[in-house]
Enzyme design. Structure first.
Site, PDB file in Angstrom:
ATOM      1  N   TYR A  77       0.864  -1.184   0.000  1.00 25.45           N
ATOM      2  CA  TYR A  77       0.000   0.000   0.000  1.00 25.45           C
ATOM      3  C   TYR A  77       0.897   1.230   0.000  1.00 25.45           C
ATOM      4  O   TYR A  77       1.836   1.328   0.793  1.00 25.45           O
ATOM      5  CB  TYR A  77      -0.879   0.005   1.249  1.00 25.45           C
ATOM      6  N   GLU A 132      -0.122   5.026  -0.613  1.00 29.50           N
ATOM      7  CA  GLU A 132      -0.779   6.302  -0.892  1.00 29.50           C
ATOM      8  C   GLU A 132       0.237   7.436  -0.818  1.00 29.50           C
ATOM      9  O   GLU A 132       1.091   7.471   0.075  1.00 29.50           O
ATOM     10  CB  GLU A 132      -1.893   6.563   0.126  1.00 29.50           C
ATOM     11  N   ASP A 175      -5.320  14.170 -25.523  1.00 24.07           N
ATOM     12  CA  ASP A 175      -5.635  12.798 -25.140  1.00 24.07           C
ATOM     13  C   ASP A 175      -4.926  11.898 -26.151  1.00 24.07           C
ATOM     14  O   ASP A 175      -5.438  11.627 -27.241  1.00 24.07           O
ATOM     15  CB  ASP A 175      -7.146  12.573 -25.164  1.00 24.07           C
ATOM     16  N   LYS A 223      -1.906  -0.443 -25.254  1.00 23.21           N
ATOM     17  CA  LYS A 223      -2.008  -0.181 -26.700  1.00 23.21           C
ATOM     18  C   LYS A 223      -0.640  -0.352 -27.361  1.00 23.21           C
ATOM     19  O   LYS A 223       0.081  -1.295 -27.055  1.00 23.21           O
ATOM     20  CB  LYS A 223      -2.627   1.192 -26.941  1.00 23.21           C
ATOM     21  N   ARG A 263      -1.926  -2.416 -18.529  1.00 20.59           N
ATOM     22  CA  ARG A 263      -3.107  -1.567 -18.629  1.00 20.59           C
ATOM     23  C   ARG A 263      -3.025  -0.501 -17.538  1.00 20.59           C
ATOM     24  O   ARG A 263      -2.940  -0.799 -16.354  1.00 20.59           O
ATOM     25  CB  ARG A 263      -4.383  -2.389 -18.469  1.00 20.59           C
TER      26      ARG A 263
END
Length: 436
Positions: free
Chosen positions: A76, A78, A222, A251, A257
């Site tokens: 974890y 953060e 984008d 891609k 991903r």
């Protein structure tokens, strides 16, 4: 930087060929949860014996898969390196710093944030960094190739912001920059978005920058689809022109991903705060490590060769499909994707997709500008990773035409023979050395 062979799916041979980390993990899964293992193995077989022609998909390297399945998945974290909300982050901090520095070097950006979980998450953070609810945004209309995050009423973008859509020229299918300028001057948007999920030509980033400056708007690029071509020098970069660049790491880029954001130093703090704590919580450190691996691979000469080959294959496939009687929007492509109209062969896009799927040719559909119909969107990134060249693209074009023409039940040839032909072609170019 690591050196990656081209393609990456070179088989390991010999009696002492080492197993990869993903293979070892899968063996453990087979022992503990055979049901899920069989699903995963089945997906591997599906990918290996069909042709993956979806423009947004690719095959990662075994090294990327190893990072995804690493112990970093347990941590974890953060916050950002050196400022986490959890202890024990020294090594994941190092992994994220490597990913950031590799992204900055690869794309020539002053700042990179590699934490976004997806391309949509990256766009959401970009909007959060620059906009407030109710602001006007000018972006490509959804019927012309705009993404859900470009103003769809079912997406946060369409619910929180006032989107105006620009389109493409009805005759050429190319972006109508004069229309973009007129709309910008009429609506005075807070931000202008350039980018699309189905535009096969290069975007003129300088023209968008000029229009944005003319009306005092931010420019958001984008670049989810072309960013991998940018990395390999096969497409122009939006980084020198846009205030913020949003992208995916899968891609053409061939990573895990996920998403990323590139920007100048002046927007760095706003972007980082928009990602965490505003839109996301804990970073996925295994994915960030896998992104770092992919950035390293993309910095090699082998990857540059790959990126240019992707474009060459897309152009060859467009030519093959034109010869078979399909319509091709913009009469071709500059990128990895092409938009195909199957109407000249007597079917619509959804029917064509179903017939192609039955033959083992995996594609998706998209809107055809001004047609009020669906077309077929194809991409060459995955088959190029497998090692296919222009000759195979000609064969794929013929297979696509046969599947679309012969898809009706009882048609000559049938899908049985076509399916076996596709399986044979795919089998000569395995995406990974072992799929069982």
């Amino acid at each position: 930087m690591p050196v990656v062979s081209e393609p990456h799916a070179e088989p390991r041979t010999g009696p002492h060929a080492a197993r990869s980390a993903p293979e070892a993990a899968l063996e453990a899964l087979r022992r503990q949860d055979p049901e899920m293992a069989e699903i995963i193995l089945g997906e591997g077989r599906r990918q290996a014996d069909s042709l993956q022609l979806i423009a947004a998909e690719n095959f990662t390297s075994p090294a990327v898969l190893a990072a995804l399945g690493s112990p970093l998945a347990n941590k974890y974290a953060e916050g950002y390196p050196g400022a986490r909300h959890h202890g024990g982050c020294e090594l994941v901090d190092a992994a994220e710093r490597v990913a950031v520095e590799r992204a900055r070097a690869l794309f020539g950006a002053e700042h990179a944030n590699v934490q976004p979980h997806s391309g949509s998450s990256a766009v959401l953070a970009a909007y959060a960094a620059l906009l407030r609810p109710g602001d006007t945004v000018l972006a490509m209309g959804l019927t012309y190739g705009g993404h859900l995050t470009h103003g769809s009423p079912v997406n946060f973008s369409g619910r929180w912001f006032d989107f105006v859509g620009y389109g493409v020229d009805e005759r050429t299918g190319l972006i109508d920059y004069a229309q973009v300028r007129r709309l910008a001057r009429t609506h005075r948007p807070k931000a202008l978005v350039c980018g699309s999920i189905s535009y096969p030509r290069h975007v003129d980033h300088a023209a968008f920058r000029e229009i944005a400056d003319d009306v005092g708007a931010y420019l958001i690029a984008d670049a989810a689809h072309p960013i991998g071509l940018v990395a390999g020098g096969a497409a122009p970069s939006p980084v020198p022109y846009a205030d913020i660049v949003c992208a995916t790491t899968h891609k053409v880029l061939r990573g895990p991903r996920g998403g990323m954001i590139l920007c100048g130093a002046e927007y760095a703090e706003r972007v980082d705060r928009a990602v965490f704590p505003f839109t996301q919580g804990g970073a996925q450190m295994h994915t960030i490590a896998a992104k770092a691996v992919a950035f390293g691979e993309a910095a090699t000469p082998a990857y540059a060769t790959y990126a240019h080959r992707v474009v060459a294959n897309a152009r060859a496939l467009a030519e093959a499909l034109t010869e078979q009687g399909f319509g091709i929007t913009t009469d071709g492509t500059d990128t990895h994707l092409l938009i195909v109209d199957p109407a000249p062969l007597g079917v619509d896009g959804r029917t064509a997709r179903g017939r192609l799927a039955a033959a083992g040719l995996v594609v998706d559909t998209c809107a055809l500008p001004y047609e009020g119909a669906r077309g077929v969107r194809l991409g060459t990134a995955a088959v190029t990773t497998q090692g296919m060249r222009e000759g195979e693209m000609g064969r794929i074009g013929a297979l696509i035409a046969s599947a679309v023409r012969e898809g009706a039940e009882g048609a000559p040839g049938g899908h049985g023979a076509l399916r076996e032909t596709v399986r044979e072609l795919a089998g000569r170019f395995p995406p990974y050395p072992t799929v069982s």
